[in-house]
Write a protein that holds these residues in place. Sequence first.
Motif, PDB file in Angstrom:
ATOM      1  N   ASN A   1       0.823  -1.213   0.000  1.00  0.00           N
ATOM      2  CA  ASN A   1       0.000   0.000   0.000  1.00  0.00           C
ATOM      3  C   ASN A   1       0.857   1.264   0.000  1.00  0.00           C
TER       4      ASN A   1
ATOM      5  N   GLN B   1      -5.211   1.929  -7.394  1.00  0.00           N
ATOM      6  CA  GLN B   1      -5.211   0.974  -6.281  1.00  0.00           C
ATOM      7  C   GLN B   1      -6.108   1.464  -5.156  1.00  0.00           C
TER       8      GLN B   1
ATOM      9  N   ASN C   1      -9.869   1.433  -5.970  1.00  0.00           N
ATOM     10  CA  ASN C   1     -10.434   0.083  -6.013  1.00  0.00           C
ATOM     11  C   ASN C   1     -10.453  -0.603  -4.650  1.00  0.00           C
ATOM     12  N   ASP C   2      -9.860   0.038  -3.649  1.00  0.00           N
ATOM     13  CA  ASP C   2      -9.790  -0.548  -2.306  1.00  0.00           C
ATOM     14  C   ASP C   2     -10.061   0.550  -1.275  1.00  0.00           C
TER      15      ASP C   2
ATOM     16  N   GLN D   1     -11.514   0.745   1.484  1.00  0.00           N
ATOM     17  CA  GLN D   1     -11.464   0.428   2.909  1.00  0.00           C
ATOM     18  C   GLN D   1     -10.043   0.489   3.477  1.00  0.00           C
ATOM     19  N   SER D   2      -9.046   0.547   2.593  1.00  0.00           N
ATOM     20  CA  SER D   2      -7.647   0.588   3.027  1.00  0.00           C
ATOM     21  C   SER D   2      -7.043   1.965   2.751  1.00  0.00           C
TER      22      SER D   2
ATOM     23  N   TYR E   1      -3.612   4.233   1.524  1.00  0.00           N
ATOM     24  CA  TYR E   1      -2.450   4.131   0.651  1.00  0.00           C
ATOM     25  C   TYR E   1      -1.598   5.386   0.801  1.00  0.00           C
TER      26      TYR E   1
ATOM     27  N   ASN F   1      -8.566   8.206   0.455  1.00  0.00           N
ATOM     28  CA  ASN F   1      -7.731   7.274   1.221  1.00  0.00           C
ATOM     29  C   ASN F   1      -6.287   7.205   0.735  1.00  0.00           C
TER      30      ASN F   1
END
Length: 268
Positions: free
Chosen positions: A34, A74, A77-78, A80-81, A83, A134
């Motif tokens: 990440n 990235q 597409n994610d 919840q995380s 980066y 994020n």
Amino acid sequence: MRKNIILQGPPGTGKTWLAKRLANIVIGYKDSNNIRAIQFHPNLSYEDFIRGFRPASDGKLALIDGPFLEIIHQARNDPQSKYVMVIEEINRGNPAQIFGEMLTLLEADKRTPSEALELTYRREQENGIYIPDNLYVIGTMNIADRSLALVDFALRRRFAFFTLDPNFSEKWLSYMIKKTGLNSKLLEEIRERMNELNEFIAQDRMLGSAFAIGHSYLTHHRAIPKSEGLVWYQNIIDTEVKPLLEEYWFDEKDKLNKAMKLITIAYK
């Protein structure tokens, strides 16, 4: 935490170490995938960092996404995380040219699909790009190197700047005693002499505190035999600190000699 920050300071103040530490804290030490890291340099372009045409295996030119656009995808597409993009020496290139329209998209209130912008190199059926909430950007900046580009006001408005100073403090002294096992008297003398050198640099009207010598030069993480403590110190002075001072006062030998005298510890 702000989404975009820059750690600035003199050489040897731990900017890179702190940037990577902060990146790991942001993502929660879960997945190093990440985190992306890149160093800006004078030849880096928008086409390298964001998107541009590059030779493909068939000999033709292909539209290739750069590392910043890759991590944007990235993160989108994610959701919840978290980066992080770490940019070393952000002022070593031309940040405004390298970021392009992304400079606008970095703003906190622009990080939504409704604020998406078309890129200079647009793919078919691509409606626009935005930077997701994020994704964090952490840059480092050496404020002592006169050869580096000045950071324009547009970039400054979008980043929070934090200055790191040399830290030859009691904490440095305690850490070095614990990690190296060196004589506390020698370490105290090193600390005192480095503080005197940095004061001398700060008082120079052509230099100032931005050119001080950071504590990283003289921070060691493993044991050093006590009999070799002075040799260890002198090697760092001769091979790392002195060359830097010679650049500072390349045409002022008197100041250079005075500075070297401040940090020279005689063998006993």
